[in-house]
Design an enzyme around this catalytic site. Sequence first.
Site, short mmCIF file in Angstrom:
data_model
loop_
_atom_site.label_atom_id
_atom_site.label_comp_id
_atom_site.label_asym_id
_atom_site.label_seq_id
_atom_site.Cartn_x
_atom_site.Cartn_y
_atom_site.Cartn_z
N ILE A 43 -43.45 31.33 40.70
CA ILE A 43 -44.78 31.95 40.87
C ILE A 43 -45.36 32.27 39.49
O ILE A 43 -45.37 33.43 39.05
CB ILE A 43 -44.71 33.20 41.77
CG1 ILE A 43 -43.91 32.93 43.06
CG2 ILE A 43 -46.11 33.69 42.10
CD1 ILE A 43 -44.53 31.89 43.98
N ARG B 114 -44.09 33.55 31.90
CA ARG B 114 -44.43 32.82 33.11
C ARG B 114 -43.15 32.18 33.67
O ARG B 114 -42.33 31.68 32.90
CB ARG B 114 -45.44 31.71 32.82
CG ARG B 114 -46.72 32.21 32.14
CD ARG B 114 -47.50 31.02 31.61
NE ARG B 114 -48.73 31.37 30.91
CZ ARG B 114 -48.82 31.63 29.60
NH1 ARG B 114 -47.73 31.61 28.84
NH2 ARG B 114 -49.98 31.91 29.06
N THR C 254 -45.07 40.93 36.50
CA THR C 254 -46.23 41.60 37.11
C THR C 254 -46.85 42.66 36.20
O THR C 254 -48.01 43.03 36.35
CB THR C 254 -45.81 42.17 38.48
OG1 THR C 254 -45.47 41.07 39.32
CG2 THR C 254 -46.88 43.01 39.14
N SER D 262 -48.84 31.69 36.85
CA SER D 262 -50.26 31.89 37.12
C SER D 262 -50.77 30.76 38.00
O SER D 262 -50.38 29.62 37.79
CB SER D 262 -51.03 31.91 35.80
OG SER D 262 -52.35 32.28 36.02
N HIS E 148 -58.27 34.90 39.66
CA HIS E 148 -58.93 33.64 39.33
C HIS E 148 -59.74 33.11 40.51
O HIS E 148 -59.35 33.28 41.68
CB HIS E 148 -57.87 32.59 38.96
CG HIS E 148 -57.17 32.88 37.67
ND1 HIS E 148 -57.79 32.77 36.45
CD2 HIS E 148 -55.90 33.29 37.41
CE1 HIS E 148 -56.93 33.08 35.48
NE2 HIS E 148 -55.78 33.40 36.04
C1 LIG Z 1 -48.95 35.47 30.14
C2 LIG Z 1 -49.23 35.49 31.61
C3 LIG Z 1 -50.53 35.57 32.07
C4 LIG Z 1 -50.79 35.56 33.44
N1 LIG Z 1 -52.08 35.76 33.87
C5 LIG Z 1 -52.32 35.77 35.20
C6 LIG Z 1 -53.63 36.01 35.68
O1 LIG Z 1 -54.53 36.35 34.93
N2 LIG Z 1 -53.87 35.90 37.01
C7 LIG Z 1 -52.88 35.57 37.89
O2 LIG Z 1 -53.18 35.42 39.07
N3 LIG Z 1 -51.62 35.39 37.47
C8 LIG Z 1 -51.30 35.52 36.16
N4 LIG Z 1 -50.04 35.36 35.71
C9 LIG Z 1 -48.99 35.13 36.68
C10 LIG Z 1 -48.52 36.40 37.36
O3 LIG Z 1 -48.34 37.44 36.42
C11 LIG Z 1 -47.21 36.10 38.06
O4 LIG Z 1 -47.39 34.98 38.87
C12 LIG Z 1 -46.72 37.23 38.92
O5 LIG Z 1 -46.71 38.45 38.23
C13 LIG Z 1 -45.33 36.91 39.41
O6 LIG Z 1 -44.89 37.96 40.21
P1 LIG Z 1 -43.45 37.89 40.84
O7 LIG Z 1 -43.35 39.05 41.74
O8 LIG Z 1 -43.21 36.54 41.42
O9 LIG Z 1 -42.46 38.03 39.59
P2 LIG Z 1 -42.04 39.35 38.80
O10 LIG Z 1 -43.17 40.25 38.58
O11 LIG Z 1 -41.29 38.90 37.60
O12 LIG Z 1 -41.05 40.06 39.80
C14 LIG Z 1 -39.76 39.57 40.08
C15 LIG Z 1 -38.86 40.77 40.22
O13 LIG Z 1 -37.56 40.35 40.62
C16 LIG Z 1 -36.64 41.24 40.05
N5 LIG Z 1 -35.30 40.64 40.07
C17 LIG Z 1 -34.86 39.60 39.32
N6 LIG Z 1 -33.54 39.39 39.59
C18 LIG Z 1 -33.18 40.28 40.54
C19 LIG Z 1 -31.96 40.56 41.21
N7 LIG Z 1 -30.84 39.89 40.94
N8 LIG Z 1 -31.93 41.56 42.14
C20 LIG Z 1 -33.06 42.29 42.40
N9 LIG Z 1 -34.22 42.08 41.75
C21 LIG Z 1 -34.30 41.08 40.85
C22 LIG Z 1 -37.21 41.44 38.65
O14 LIG Z 1 -36.68 42.59 38.02
C23 LIG Z 1 -38.68 41.51 38.91
O15 LIG Z 1 -39.14 42.83 39.06
C24 LIG Z 1 -49.73 35.43 34.36
C25 LIG Z 1 -48.42 35.38 33.88
C26 LIG Z 1 -48.17 35.45 32.51
C27 LIG Z 1 -46.76 35.50 32.03
#
Ligand SMILES: Cc1cc2nc3c(=O)[nH]c(=O)nc-3n(C[C@H](O)[C@H](O)[C@H](O)COP(=O)(O)OP(=O)(O)OC[C@H]3O[C@@H](n4cnc5c(N)ncnc54)[C@H](O)[C@@H]3O)c2cc1C
Length: 486
Positions: A340, A315, A44, A342, A52
């Site tokens: 999850i 990603r 994140t 992009s 998007h």
């Molecule tokens: C290069 C790139 C470009 C992108 N561009 C876009 C964009 O422009 N627009 C868009 O909509 N999306 C975009 N995305 C996608 C978007 O960033 C992600 O889909 C989103 O941030 C995912 O969020 P999340 O909460 O699922 O994962 P994360 O942000 O990774 O959060 C997961 C959390 O779980 C925690 N965790 C893991 N294991 C444990 C555990 N055992 N106990 C407790 N906590 C734990 C981690 O520390 C982390 O904080 C992009 C991604 C990338 C990599």
Amino acid sequence: MSKKADVVIIGGGITGCAILYQLAKYDLKCVLLEKEPDIAAGTTKANSAILHAGFDAKPGSLKAKMNVKGNALYHDLKDELDLDIKWTGSVVAATTEVEMTTVKELLERGRGNGVTGLEIWDGDKIREHYPTLSPDIKGGLWAPTAGICCPFGTAIAFAENAVMNGAEIYRDCGVTSFNISDGRIVSVETAKGCFKAKVFINAAGLRADDIARLAGDDSFNIKPRKGEYILFDKSAAQQMTDGIIFPAPSKNSKGILVCATFDGNVFIGPDANDQDDKENTKVTYEGMDGLMAAARKLLPEIPVRSAITEFAGLRAVSDNGDFILGKSDKVPNLVHAAGIQSPGLTSAPAIGEYIADIVVKELEAEPNTDYVSGRPARNVFHTADNAQRAAMIAKNPLYGRVICRCETITEGEIVDAIKRPCGATTVDGVKRRTRAGMGRCQGGFCGPKVIHILARELHIPVSEVRKDRLDGVMYYDKDWKDGGNV
Ligand SMILES: Cc1cc2nc3c(=O)[nH]c(=O)nc-3n(C[C@H](O)[C@H](O)[C@H](O)COP(=O)(O)OP(=O)(O)OC[C@H]3O[C@@H](n4cnc5c(N)ncnc54)[C@H](O)[C@@H]3O)c2cc1C
């Protein structure tokens, strides 16, 4: 002694925070567990920050549905949660006839996904709106509903509202194992003890498959796909762009784009490279070279000397390439919000609603009658006019002390960031909430001052102030006093 809740969410990225925000609207005791010292410190914090429009994802996929709905929901959330969003629109720019064919396919796909306002523009119309772009651009797809946001600020806003409404967030609290009885999860073990709940939500990003496996569900794998970026100073914006300019997409990614950020910087990136290591966010020389070469096809003149930093994000790519949303087939009280990648940031509000709906039905939860919308008002000095600034300083002289000179961030704002619901406890936590350290010097001047403010406000020695998710301590200047106030 175990702590008890109705719902435990594992992972405090945008997905976990958006789910917590939705569940806080119900009469449920909700707890979010994050392994890092701050929320929004995983994927994140390092992405393109684009909301998007929704023309990329395969029609009928969860990605397509969540993207279009999430984008629409952000239009209301912007005011409700005071989110940093600019609705800029986006362009996919084609430089060859083959790429024009792809652009036309995206138009049809977007219309099929329910995206409104899509138009094909010719090269001249694109350059009329974006004069710095290449004369080689033949045409492209205009999507007026796209926007740019602050991704970590958005996750923090969800968390702040949820905490105001009684949700609890534990940081430095990684889930290490599950206690299972008759195939159901009874509790999780963490660095901060045992948490019992009726339903457990897996929003652990890159670690979602590891979490599922720990609970006895091996139905999917997550592979990291790295994307590197170069970030440019705000002074480069005029020479670059104030919009979102995509190239025609490839099979694995939306391509290397040239894009403004909410606060007026510009970045180029990301590339897309599969790797095995879920922690490797290092940038590479090859990556930087590749980004420059690709971006020059869209924008021939790139002010290289205005680059201020590089970074990479990972990603979380699932086996089937789509989001994995819903109850586990193997563990009845485990709900996944996994894979999850992009457009996960754009989709977060829709994913939050989707997962909350499952939990609310499962637990037959009633609405939270004490629910309060919004979040505490933010005092932002650098966007305030002179009269507003004078009023801020009259209320609290700490707003008159600029700590981050590049971004004009005051001590008052840094103290606020520490004291707000789910406040900052690390240097990067302050940076994500205020922008102190995000400017041209990248924290070179304000970093030590921020450390001292954190130590004072958290009542800890400066040697215990952490930078971010790294173990250990940051360098500090133990003699820095600045009048003895900090
Ligand atoms: C290069 C790139 C470009 C992108 N561009 C876009 C964009 O422009 N627009 C868009 O909509 N999306 C975009 N995305 C996608 C978007 O960033 C992600 O889909 C989103 O941030 C995912 O969020 P999340 O909460 O699922 O994962 P994360 O942000 O990774 O959060 C997961 C959390 O779980 C925690 N965790 C893991 N294991 C444990 C555990 N055992 N106990 C407790 N906590 C734990 C981690 O520390 C982390 O904080 C992009 C991604 C990338 C990599």
